[in-house]
Every structure is written in structure tokens, then in C-alpha cells.
Design an enzyme around this catalytic site. Structure first.
Site, PDB file in Angstrom:
ATOM      1  N   GLN A 129      -0.886   2.412  14.326  1.00  0.00           N
ATOM      2  CA  GLN A 129      -1.295   3.167  13.132  1.00  0.00           C
ATOM      3  C   GLN A 129      -2.391   4.158  13.494  1.00  0.00           C
ATOM      4  OE1 GLN A 129      -4.579   2.362  11.535  1.00  0.00           O
ATOM      5  NE2 GLN A 129      -4.316   4.164  10.222  1.00  0.00           N
ATOM      6  N   THR A 157      -1.589   6.714   8.244  1.00  0.00           N
ATOM      7  CA  THR A 157      -2.200   6.297   6.975  1.00  0.00           C
ATOM      8  C   THR A 157      -2.992   7.462   6.386  1.00  0.00           C
ATOM      9  OG1 THR A 157      -2.395   4.036   7.796  1.00  0.00           O
ATOM     10  CG2 THR A 157      -3.759   4.618   5.898  1.00  0.00           C
ATOM     11  N   HIS A 279      -4.366   0.639   0.065  1.00  0.00           N
ATOM     12  CA  HIS A 279      -5.314   0.152   1.065  1.00  0.00           C
ATOM     13  C   HIS A 279      -5.935  -1.180   0.644  1.00  0.00           C
ATOM     14  CE1 HIS A 279      -6.616   2.347   4.738  1.00  0.00           C
ATOM     15  NE2 HIS A 279      -7.495   1.360   4.815  1.00  0.00           N
TER      16      HIS A 279
HETATM   17  C1  LIG Z   1     -10.680  -5.109   6.028  1.00  0.00           C
HETATM   18  C2  LIG Z   1      -9.501  -4.182   5.941  1.00  0.00           C
HETATM   19  C3  LIG Z   1      -9.306  -3.233   6.937  1.00  0.00           C
HETATM   20  C4  LIG Z   1      -8.209  -2.371   6.874  1.00  0.00           C
HETATM   21  N1  LIG Z   1      -8.018  -1.470   7.894  1.00  0.00           N
HETATM   22  C5  LIG Z   1      -6.941  -0.655   7.849  1.00  0.00           C
HETATM   23  C6  LIG Z   1      -6.688   0.257   8.910  1.00  0.00           C
HETATM   24  O1  LIG Z   1      -7.438   0.332   9.882  1.00  0.00           O
HETATM   25  N2  LIG Z   1      -5.610   1.050   8.823  1.00  0.00           N
HETATM   26  C7  LIG Z   1      -4.744   0.997   7.755  1.00  0.00           C
HETATM   27  O2  LIG Z   1      -3.760   1.735   7.718  1.00  0.00           O
HETATM   28  N3  LIG Z   1      -4.953   0.129   6.742  1.00  0.00           N
HETATM   29  C8  LIG Z   1      -6.020  -0.700   6.765  1.00  0.00           C
HETATM   30  N4  LIG Z   1      -6.215  -1.606   5.751  1.00  0.00           N
HETATM   31  C9  LIG Z   1      -5.242  -1.715   4.670  1.00  0.00           C
HETATM   32  C10 LIG Z   1      -4.174  -2.731   4.994  1.00  0.00           C
HETATM   33  O3  LIG Z   1      -3.349  -2.286   6.047  1.00  0.00           O
HETATM   34  C11 LIG Z   1      -3.235  -2.979   3.782  1.00  0.00           C
HETATM   35  O4  LIG Z   1      -2.832  -1.744   3.285  1.00  0.00           O
HETATM   36  C12 LIG Z   1      -3.940  -3.772   2.720  1.00  0.00           C
HETATM   37  O5  LIG Z   1      -4.348  -5.035   3.248  1.00  0.00           O
HETATM   38  C13 LIG Z   1      -3.055  -4.025   1.497  1.00  0.00           C
HETATM   39  O6  LIG Z   1      -1.718  -4.330   1.811  1.00  0.00           O
HETATM   40  P1  LIG Z   1      -0.506  -3.405   1.250  1.00  0.00           P
HETATM   41  O7  LIG Z   1      -0.634  -2.066   1.874  1.00  0.00           O
HETATM   42  O8  LIG Z   1       0.733  -4.138   1.648  1.00  0.00           O
HETATM   43  O9  LIG Z   1      -0.684  -3.318  -0.239  1.00  0.00           O
HETATM   44  C14 LIG Z   1      -7.302  -2.468   5.793  1.00  0.00           C
HETATM   45  C15 LIG Z   1      -7.502  -3.431   4.792  1.00  0.00           C
HETATM   46  C16 LIG Z   1      -8.584  -4.271   4.863  1.00  0.00           C
HETATM   47  C17 LIG Z   1      -8.766  -5.303   3.761  1.00  0.00           C
END
Ligand SMILES: Cc1cc2nc3c(=O)[nH]c(=O)nc-3n(C[C@H](O)[C@H](O)[C@H](O)COP(=O)(O)O)c2cc1C
Length: 331
Positions: A129, A157, A279
Site C-alpha cells: 500500500q 490509499t 480509514h
Molecule cells: C492504527 C491504524 C493505522 C492504519 N494505517 C493505515 C495505513 O498505513 N494505510 C492504509 O491504507 N490504511 C491504514 N489504516 C486503515 C485500515 O487499513 C482500514 O481501512 C481500517 O482498519 C478500517 O477497515 P476498512 O477499510 O475495511 O473499513 C489504519 C487504521 C488504523 C486503525
């Protein structure tokens, strides 16, 4: 509950993590932003999903296997990229290993604490990603490295908006773990001896640098060093998205879609798949991709655009099919 390593629910995983991790580390993973509306919405939306199983004429072999962006996975769930998993000495490598053990794919954040090469070695079904950060040459170098490491697809993203709301419980993240930081966190860390022991055994400290954001022959930047570059990068146009997709040339998922018109623009930019996501609710509070009608909650399978319509927290993604009911004006 019996004290085994096994557990079935997110609630139990959270209970164990809360007991094991220092409170600041735990809340850095869990916190929503501002009023926490999106965080609560996401959780409620997942709770609303239900099943209506048949009871007869069933196949004797149970198989949830499916294909996502060219990869066969054993269940329609994959690991969403999550940055800076330095909360454990093995970090993203451990998560990749766990995903591989269950036959599913790993999403590796460019803001991860472990090098892409080590993560691919732990799980060959790794998607890398990236954010839209730095100039085009820097992006291409990052992609080339991920490709050389053997990742099976790219995730771009685009939903992060540099909101700094902390009322949702997000703690201030240190730039590095130095003496000053250790002194600051010592009172909560000493109350979590098992967490401390994990690091003592590994002979390492939590590493908050980002190896996958390093320029060739340069040391890995700190989290805030990389974040600063990203903040200063003008956001991409759809033409930029199409350029990156072309440059990558393989399976390409656009993550963070919350509107039908954006989903259609993403399709026109040539992406392979989208992830309907906000996110996890820790970015812009009040974003509601599900409530906006982006991901219809119940539709006959033959009428859905996607084989997998991502719902909050599921880590699943939508892949295009020929019959698309998503038309401009539906949201
Ligand atoms: C602590 C934390 C760090 C995250 N870091 C990233 C990241 O580096 N890159 C990214 O694309 N999404 C990141 N996310 C979002 C997650 O990939 C994901 O979108 C989120 O947990 C919700 O899941 P969903 O997209 O299936 O709704 C992060 C989420 C959390 C809680």
C-alpha cells in the site's frame, strides 16, 4: 473463559490487547477521531450484517475460498494495511505469517515498521500500500522496490486528510523511542511487564522508522519525516491515479472510496478494484461510506457491482464485474 490461545471474537482480541499493551499503545490502535461518529458507525454497520443460511441441499464440502485481484484466498477477508505495527517486535511480519497460516493475503502499509522483503518472505500474497507522497520519481522507486520484492498488487490509499483531531482518544505519537520518550512512557510500560518482556527477549526497542519509505542507500525516515513529505505533496488528480495505475501495470486497488461518483471515476482511471472505506473512522469524522449508499446493504448477488463489497472493518474489497448497477445519481 478457558485460558487458551484461541479466541473467536474481536471483542476478546480487544480485551486481551487492552490487558497486554500500555494504554497509549492500545489507544493509538483503537482511537477514532473527533466525536467518533465514523468509528461508531463502522462498528454498528458491521453489526447489522447478517446471514440467512440454507438448511438443505447443501454441499458437503465447505469452502469459502475466492479470488481477489488475481489471488486465491481461503476466505473473503484480507488484512488491511495498517501503519507502524512496531507495537510488537515482529510487527507486520507476524501479521503476514498469521494471514498466510489462514490462507489469506496481507496488505502492507508503506508506513510499516518492517521491510517489504521480510513481509513477502512471510506471506507471498502481499499487497503493498502506498499514499500519494513525494514526487513521481520517488513513487516509482518505491514501487520498483515493492515489485522486486515480489508483492502481488498495489493499494493506493487516498482518503487520509491530515486531520489532527485527538478528542477521539488518539495519543501523541513519539517521533522515536529515545531516553526522553522512554522516561515519558515508563509509568505505563512498567504496568505491562509481558509487553516489555516481548521486547526484552527480542533485544530490540519499538522502531518507529519507516523502512519502505527509505530512498536507496539512505536511512529509513522517521514517521514524522515521511509524514511531512506526504503532507506537502499536492493531492493527485484522476489523471495522476491513471498514471500510477499505468506505471504499476499489475493489480491495483484504490482504497478509501466513499462516494459512487468517485467509484466510477476510479473505474475510469483503470483501477482493478476499490475498497469502500473511511480509514476505520480515525481520519475525517462524519464520513459515512455505507450510509451514503456506496455499498448497498442487501442486493441479489446477480445485481451487485462487486463480488466483494467492502464494509467497514472487513478488509474486503470490491472488484468490478460487467453488470454495474452503480450509476451516477444513485447516491
Ligand atoms: C492504527 C491504524 C493505522 C492504519 N494505517 C493505515 C495505513 O498505513 N494505510 C492504509 O491504507 N490504511 C491504514 N489504516 C486503515 C485500515 O487499513 C482500514 O481501512 C481500517 O482498519 C478500517 O477497515 P476498512 O477499510 O475495511 O473499513 C489504519 C487504521 C488504523 C486503525
Amino acid at each position: 473463559m478457558a485460558r487458551t490461545g484461541w479466541f473467536e471474537t474481536v471483542a476478546e482480541a480487544q480485551r486481551r490487547a487492552r490487558r497486554r499493551l500500555p494504554p497509549s499503545v492500545y489507544s493509538a490502535l483503537l482511537a477514532g477521531s473527533e466525536r467518533g461518529i465514523s468509528y461508531d458507525d463502522n462498528t454498528a454497520a458491521l453489526g447489522e450484517l447478517g446471514f440467512a443460511p440454507h438448511v438443505a441441499d447443501l454441499s458437503a464440502s465447505r469452502d469459502q475460498g475466492t479470488r481477489v485481484m488475481g489471488q486465491h484466498i481461503s476466505l473473503p477477508v484480507l488484512i488491511s494495511p495498517t501503519g507502524v505495527q512496531a507495537v510488537h517486535p515482529d510487527g507486520e511480519v507476524a501479521v503476514a505469517r498469521a494471514a498466510a497460516a489462514r490462507g489469506t493475503a496481507m496488505g502492507l502499509s508503506s508506513f510499516a515498521s518492517k521491510p517489504v522483503e521480510d513481509v513477502v518472505a512471510a506471506n507471498p500474497q502481499t499487497f503493498f500500500q502506498t499514499y500519494w507522497s513525494g514526487d513521481r520519481d520517488a513513487m516509482v522507486r518505491r514501487l520498483d522496490r515493492a515489485r522486486a520484492a515480489g508483492v502481488v498488487g498495489l493499494i493506493l490509499t487516498l482518503d487520509w486528510s491530515f486531520s489532527h483531531g485527538r478528542d477521539g482518544g488518539s495519543p501523541a505519537i513519539p517521533d522515536r523511542v529515545d531516553i526522553k520518550t522512554m522516561a515519558r512512557f515508563a509509568p505505563e510500560v512498567v504496568r505491562r511487564p509481558r509487553w516489555l518482556l516481548d521486547f526484552a527477549r527480542s533485544g530490540t526497542l519499538p522502531d518507529l522508522t519507516l523502512p519502505n519509505m527509505a530512498e536507496p542507500e539512505r536511512p529509513a525516515p522517521t514517521f514524522f519525516g515521511a509524514y511531512g513529505e506526504w503532507m506537502q505533496t499536492p493531492p493527485p488528480s484522476w489523471k495522476d491515479v491513471a498514471w500510477l495505475r499505468e506505471e504499476w501495470g499489475g493489480p491495483f486497488l484504490l482504497k478509501g472510496i466513499g462516494r459512487i461518483d468517485d467509484a466510477l471515476a476510479a473505474r475510469d482511471a483503470g483501477v482493478t478494484a476499490i475498497s469502500v472505506s473511511n480509514h476505520g473512522g480515525n481520519n475525517l469524522d462524519g464520513t459515512r461510506p455505507l450510509q451514503s449508499g456506496c455499498c448497498p446493504r442487501s442486493q441479489p448477488r446477480s445485481a451487485t457491482t462487486s463480488r466483494y463489497c467492502s464494509t467497514a472493518g472487513s478488509g474486503a474489497a470490491a472488484t468490478w464485474s460487467r453488470r454495474s448497477p452503480w450509476a451516477p445519481g444513485r447516491c
